[in-house]
Design an enzyme around this catalytic site. Structure first.
Site, PDB file in Angstrom:
ATOM      1  N   LYS A   1     103.915  29.945  86.219  1.00 11.57           N
ATOM      2  CA  LYS A   1     105.326  30.292  87.061  1.00 11.57           C
ATOM      3  C   LYS A   1     105.734  31.639  86.629  1.00 11.57           C
ATOM      4  CE  LYS A   1     108.219  27.095  87.864  1.00 11.57           C
ATOM      5  NZ  LYS A   1     108.302  26.445  89.023  1.00 11.57           N
TER       6      LYS A   1
ATOM      7  N   ARG B   1     113.371  26.501  84.381  1.00 12.72           N
ATOM      8  CA  ARG B   1     112.504  25.856  84.829  1.00 12.72           C
ATOM      9  C   ARG B   1     111.373  25.747  83.734  1.00 12.72           C
ATOM     10  NH1 ARG B   1     112.212  25.617  90.793  1.00 12.72           N
ATOM     11  NH2 ARG B   1     113.974  26.759  91.374  1.00 12.72           N
TER      12      ARG B   1
ATOM     13  N   MET C   1     107.224  18.040  83.662  1.00 15.75           N
ATOM     14  CA  MET C   1     108.325  18.448  82.777  1.00 15.75           C
ATOM     15  C   MET C   1     109.655  18.647  83.304  1.00 15.75           C
ATOM     16  SD  MET C   1     106.193  21.204  80.360  1.00 15.75           S
ATOM     17  CE  MET C   1     105.398  22.061  81.739  1.00 15.75           C
TER      18      MET C   1
ATOM     19  N   ARG D   1     101.007  30.397  93.018  1.00 17.76           N
ATOM     20  CA  ARG D   1      99.920  29.918  92.154  1.00 17.76           C
ATOM     21  C   ARG D   1      98.787  29.791  93.178  1.00 17.76           C
ATOM     22  NH1 ARG D   1     102.567  24.544  89.835  1.00 17.76           N
ATOM     23  NH2 ARG D   1     102.398  23.354  91.598  1.00 17.76           N
TER      24      ARG D   1
ATOM     25  N   HIS E   1      72.029   4.663  79.113  1.00 17.68           N
ATOM     26  CA  HIS E   1      71.037   4.927  79.963  1.00 17.68           C
ATOM     27  C   HIS E   1      71.498   4.687  81.393  1.00 17.68           C
ATOM     28  CE1 HIS E   1      67.786   2.837  82.582  1.00 17.68           C
ATOM     29  NE2 HIS E   1      66.995   3.656  81.757  1.00 17.68           N
TER      30      HIS E   1
ATOM     31  N   CYS F   1      66.848  20.057  78.095  1.00 14.86           N
ATOM     32  CA  CYS F   1      66.721  19.026  79.129  1.00 14.86           C
ATOM     33  C   CYS F   1      67.616  17.739  78.726  1.00 14.86           C
ATOM     34  CB  CYS F   1      65.185  18.726  79.259  1.00 14.86           C
ATOM     35  SG  CYS F   1      64.715  18.076  77.627  1.00 14.86           S
TER      36      CYS F   1
ATOM     37  N   TYR G   1      66.083  28.389  80.808  1.00 17.15           N
ATOM     38  CA  TYR G   1      66.388  27.671  81.993  1.00 17.15           C
ATOM     39  C   TYR G   1      67.367  26.399  81.472  1.00 17.15           C
ATOM     40  CZ  TYR G   1      62.648  24.541  80.289  1.00 17.15           C
ATOM     41  OH  TYR G   1      61.947  23.642  79.640  1.00 17.15           O
TER      42      TYR G   1
HETATM   43  C1  PEP Z   1      67.238  14.218  74.797  1.00 23.02           C
HETATM   44  O1  PEP Z   1      67.264  13.593  73.532  1.00 23.02           O
HETATM   45  O2  PEP Z   1      68.008  15.303  74.908  1.00 23.02           O
HETATM   46  C2  PEP Z   1      66.305  13.775  75.803  1.00 23.02           C
HETATM   47  C3  PEP Z   1      66.419  14.658  76.926  1.00 23.02           C
HETATM   48  O3  PEP Z   1      65.604  12.885  75.452  1.00 23.02           O
HETATM   49  P1  PEP Z   1      66.259  11.502  75.927  1.00 23.02           P
HETATM   50  O4  PEP Z   1      67.250  11.392  76.534  1.00 23.02           O
HETATM   51  O5  PEP Z   1      65.029  10.894  76.815  1.00 23.02           O
HETATM   52  O6  PEP Z   1      65.770  10.786  74.688  1.00 23.02           O
END
Ligand code: PEP
Ligand code: MG
Length: 946
Positions: free
Chosen positions: A70, A140, A151, A384, A502, A900, A920
């Protein structure tokens, strides 16, 4: 936990988490420790109060950290020459000091406030407490991140028994003067003196009733004088003191109350919910009052320069005549659509349109504004950036470019990457969703609306799906075996597990809405029911949940599929979808600036095709073990596991070979010659066999009923093997490269399947680029052992088929030792892919699957302020990643580096990966658009250096 790494490269559009963490590092920079800050104040020259008025302000738009949203908006609007009532902002640093000094401000700041008050009195031509020309002010709150309504605010401060008469005389409006006074007493009484609102409302209603008034505005001056008298009595009775008549005391009281409101329950809860740090404090804005309640030629309102839900170019908002700000938001009176203001006060409306469009052009973004009209004169009280949905964000960003207001690069910074997920997920009809109460909340693992009939096993899920039913899979936890159940379910809901459990990983990969760790669910899988919030839900009952917020509701709520997904999967033509065109445009701009490559984690041809369609140019992780679970496969896998000699194992593997080859063929083909990283088997073998307890029950049943003797014998053998495979700590046990080393024939089979598929595609005239990845390597010798097998098989297959293809052999860096010895590992590896899921697990010593139970408490208690499985811990785990990169490249300067783990799809983590120089990131297919945008923002902000 140690201090957080400063995320220097943050862009304008931040995820909540990254915003929190970026802000936290800012805050720690500004007020690192109690002592240091107090010392800074004592040293003196630091400024704590910033003036704005008469077309000039001490602050500006870049000072949100100091002035709050603000305060910085008011300063910026003042500098731009817009009609802003003059005032001053007490900085957020003063709030920190207030707390550090035992809820008191150091005298030096009091003095600065006094000086600025005099300045304000001069500009306003009015004096606080003067009976002739009293200055009235609003006090304010205003933190760096907007916390709407959390607030406190006090209006009309400066009124007392004398100044109220003066206000009456000056305005010739006694009703207005006393209405202002009673409002002030009510707010002051509640906020500063902490008297419950109801006590004032009771008195107000009593006067209304006695006078037969229908609305507040029906009360005349005499009635309001009576209200004031009654309020005084409430205050004296409650505080044993008279209502303070001294405006300076009022000001100090209000200022401190605003600082205190930073830590009221509401505000704390809100900060938890939106990941706003606790230690950044609020600023306090003291501003000359303008009155929207001066009569029918006065009004107050709030609005947006565009529709924040849809992004449509329409002036959007509400107003009330003869009212003060809180009346609009409090819902006491129903506000009118802002477009009606044009009819009521055309001049002020035109000016408001003009100013707000100029503000939008100035800030180059949609503005959320507040205004007051006093006797037809417009004043701006706030501006804002407007909060918006993901859908609106994409519409607005592309429109602003089309309108020439933004360059594509700037538009890329305007959309919060994670909000793109909203565009891919099916949606609930918002009106229908609102009608049902929340039963519980879990971790929002994968966004999207899911509504279906509850089932408790994957088998039932498949069965019911085949009968045309929509099912929702509810499990205590999911195991890899559930993959097929998850595939057919509308959504997956589990009672345990964290963001990388999982269910969460697979849910995201499939784009399946998922909520995990909904700990309040009492699941009774045996009796096929669960209870939550006192209700029992049985198999077949409807449950709905929103994977974006984690909210679970009991009952059926209608959903609609995402338009973008329909286009990407070819069910709708691109030109039929305006939002797809915009989405695609934004991501094309992102691609032009990003330097990080984007790959996907996918292990099925259809997932790979989808990832490619979303813009992934490579697979960063193909988890081959997922391929072993399909119908007709798991039996072969189990036969391989049951084999107690190499010959039998090879025989079983030979049956799996053509199936794997088929899968690899599909995945490689879907990537059109882009690199495909295929990982050799990783999980412990017990994951492929039934649970010990289930087998024991089955055997007991077969024994008791004199069942099939062959089957009984087979089950007993399996049980024996399951017992052999039992490990106390399987995540640290016989898995990853350790499997390949003990059963080299598995690696051989997998390498053969990969290269046979690659050669076949090559002969079909298609380009392929396989990369074979060995998991869980901590010793270079482990990699060497497996690499020899892969290279030998590759050469054999290529010779057999008379084909030459390029390929790489590399490793995952997911064991801390792998990172520490990356220079050695790189002598064998042609690429590294950081497996940050395991790396986080092993660096913290937190189990990926069990940490959900305590990480929440860690976060609540501020021991850890983020989930390290969702967003990379830059300080600890990140250090290993950085070290792995440096040491690996010291050995091999052109070593290809990627990630990954789940962090590969997290915007804040992507900034970090960009900074440390990865080539990547790889994430689930549905996260690919998010990663494309986040990678572009990382590239832009690092260049811009914000
Ligand atoms: C990891 O451990 O980051 C991975 C990509 O392998 P996973 O999740 O299959 O163990
Ligand atoms: Mg791993």
């Amino acid at each position: 936990m140690a201090k957080k790494t400063t995320r220097k490269g943050q862009s304008k559009a931040k995820t909540k988490k990254s915003a929190k963490r970026a802000a936290k590092s800012q805050a720690t920079k500004k007020a690192p420790t109690k002592k240091a800050t107090a010392g800074a104040a004592a040293r003196g020259p630091k400024k704590f109060v910033y003036f704005f008025g008469n077309g000039k302000a001490d602050g500006n738009r870049t000072m949100k950290d100091v002035l709050g949203g603000k305060g910085s908006g008011l300063a910026e609007m003042t500098n731009a020459g817009f009609p802003v009532p003059p005032g001053f902002t007490i900085s957020t640093a003063a709030c920190t000091l207030y707390y550090e000094h035992g809820r008191k401000l150091p005298p030096q700041i009091d003095k600065e406030i006094e000086q600025n008050l005099h300045k304000l009195e001069k500009v306003a031509g009015a004096t606080l407490g003067s009976a002739d020309a009293p200055l009235l002010v609003s006090v304010r709150s205003g933190a760096k991140f907007s916390m709407p309504g959390m607030m406190d605010t006090i209006l009309n401060l400066g009124l007392n028994d004398a100044t109220v008469e003066s206000l009456k005389n000056r305005t010739g409006n006694g009703r207005f003067a006393f209405d202002s006074y009673r409002r002030f007493m009510q707010m002051y009484g509640n906020v500063v003196l902490e008297i419950p609102k109801e006590e004032f409302e009771k008195e107000f209603d009593a006067v209304k009733r006695a006078r037969g008034a229908k609305t507040d505005t029906d009360l005349d001056e005499a009635a309001l004088r009576e209200v004031v008298g009654r309020y005084k009595r409430v205050i004296t009775a409650r505080t044993r003191r008279e209502f303070p008549q001294d405006p300076f005391e009022q000001l100090r009281g209000a200022r401190d109350a605003v600082f205190r409101s930073w830590n009221n329950e509401r505000a704390i809860k809100y900060r938890r919910l939106y990941d706003i740090p606790d230690d950044i404090g609020t600023a306090v804005n003291v501003q000359m009052m303008v009155f929207g309640n001066m009569g029918d030629r006065s009004a107050t309102g709030v609005g947006f320069t565009r529709n924040p839900a849809t992004g449509a170019r329409e002036f959007f908002g509400e107003f009330l005549t003869n009212a003060q700000g809180e009346d609009v938001v409090a819902g006491i009176r129903t506000p009118r659509p802002i477009t009606e203001l044009e009819r009521v006060m055309p001049k002020a409306y035109r000016e408001l349109r003009d100013i707000t469009s100029r503000l939008e052009r100035h800030y180059k973004d949609v503005q959320d504004f507040e205004f007051t009209i006093q006797d037809e004169k417009l004043y701006m009280l706030q501006t804002r950036s407007g909060k918006r949905t993901g859908y609106a964000a994409v519409v607005i960003a592309t429109d602003l470019v089309e309108e020439g207001l933004l360059k594509p690069k700037e538009a890329v910074l305007l959309v919060e990457p994670i909000s793109l997920s909203q565009l891919l997920a099916p949606m609930f009809d918002p009106n229908e969703w609102k009608k049902v109460a929340v039963a519980t909340k879990g971790l929002p693992a994968s966004p999207g609306a899911a509504s279906g009939q509850v089932v408790f096993t994957s088998e039932t899920a498949i069965e019911w799906k085949n009968q045309g039913l929509k099912v929702l899979l509810v499990r205590k936890e999911t195991v890899p075996d559930d993959i097929h159940g998850m595939e057919v379910a509308q959504g997956v809901l589990t009672a345990t597990g964290g963001m990388t459990s999982h269910a969460a990983v697979v849910g995201r990969q499939m784009g399946r809405p998922s909520i995990v760790g909904a700990g309040q669910l009492q699941i009774d899988e045996k009796n096929k029911c669960f209870t939550v919030s006192g209700q029992t839900v049985r198999e077949g009952d409807y449950v709905s949940f929103d994977g974006l917020t984690g909210e679970v509701k009991i009952g059926k709520v209608a959903t609609t599929p995402s338009e973008i997904l329909q286009v990407v999967t070819g069910k709708m033509r691109p030109e039929q979808s305006d939002i797809y065109r915009r989405f695609n445009q934004l991501l094309t701009w992102a691609d032009e600036v990003r330097t990080l490559g984007i790959r996907a984690n996918a292990d099925q041809p259809d997932q790979s095709e989808l990832a490619y369609a979303f813009g992934a140019r490579g697979i960063g992780l193909c988890r081959t073990e997922h391929m072993f679970f399909g119908a007709g496969r798991i039996e072969k896998m189990q036969r391989m596991i049951l084999a107690d000699n190499e010959k039998d194992r090879r025989a079983a593997l030979n049956e799996l070979l053509p199936l794997q080859r088929g899968d690899f063929h599909g995945v490689l083909k879907a990537m059109h010659g882009c690199p495909v990283t295929i990982r050799t088997i990783d999980p412990p073998l017990h994951e492929f066999v039934p649970k010990r307890e289930d087998l024991m029950v089955e055997i007991a049943r077969l024994e008791a009923t004199g069942g099939d003797a062959n089957l009984l014998e087979e089950r007993r053998r399996l049980l024996h093997r399951v017992e052999q495979l039992h490990e106390f700590n399987p995540m640290l046990g016989h898995r990853g490269v350790r499997l390949g080393i003990t059963y080299p024939e598995i690696t051989e089979m997998q390498a053969r399947a990969i290269f046979e598929a690659a050669c076949q595609l090559n002969r079909e005239g298609l380009a392929v680029m396989p990369e074979v990845m060995i998991p869980l390597v901590g010793l270079v010798e482990e990699l060497k052992d497996q690499k020899e097998i892969v290279v030998r098989v590759a050469e054999d297959v290529m010779k057999e088929q008379g084909v030459q293809i390029k390929y790489l052999v590399g490793t995952m860096i997911e064991v801390p030792r792998g990172a520490l010895t990356a220079d050695q590992v790189a002598t064998e590896a042609e690429f590294f892919s950081f497996g940050t899921n395991d790396l986080t697990q092993m660096t913290f010593g937190f189990s990926r699957d069990d940490s959900g139970k305590f990480l929440r408490i860690y976060q609540d208690r501020k021991i850890l302020d983020f989930d390290p499985f969702a967003s990379i811990d830059t300080v600890g785990v990140g250090q290993l990643v950085e070290m792995g990169c440096k040491r690996g490249r010291a050995t091999k300067p052109d070593l290809k580096l990627g990630v990954c783990g789940e962090h590969g799809g997290d915007p804040a983590s992507i900034h970090f990966f960009h900074k440390v120089g990865l080539n990547y990131v790889s994430c689930s297919p549905y996260r690919v658009p998010v990663a494309r945008l986040a990678a572009a923002q990382a590239a832009l902000s690092v260049k811009v250096g914000d």
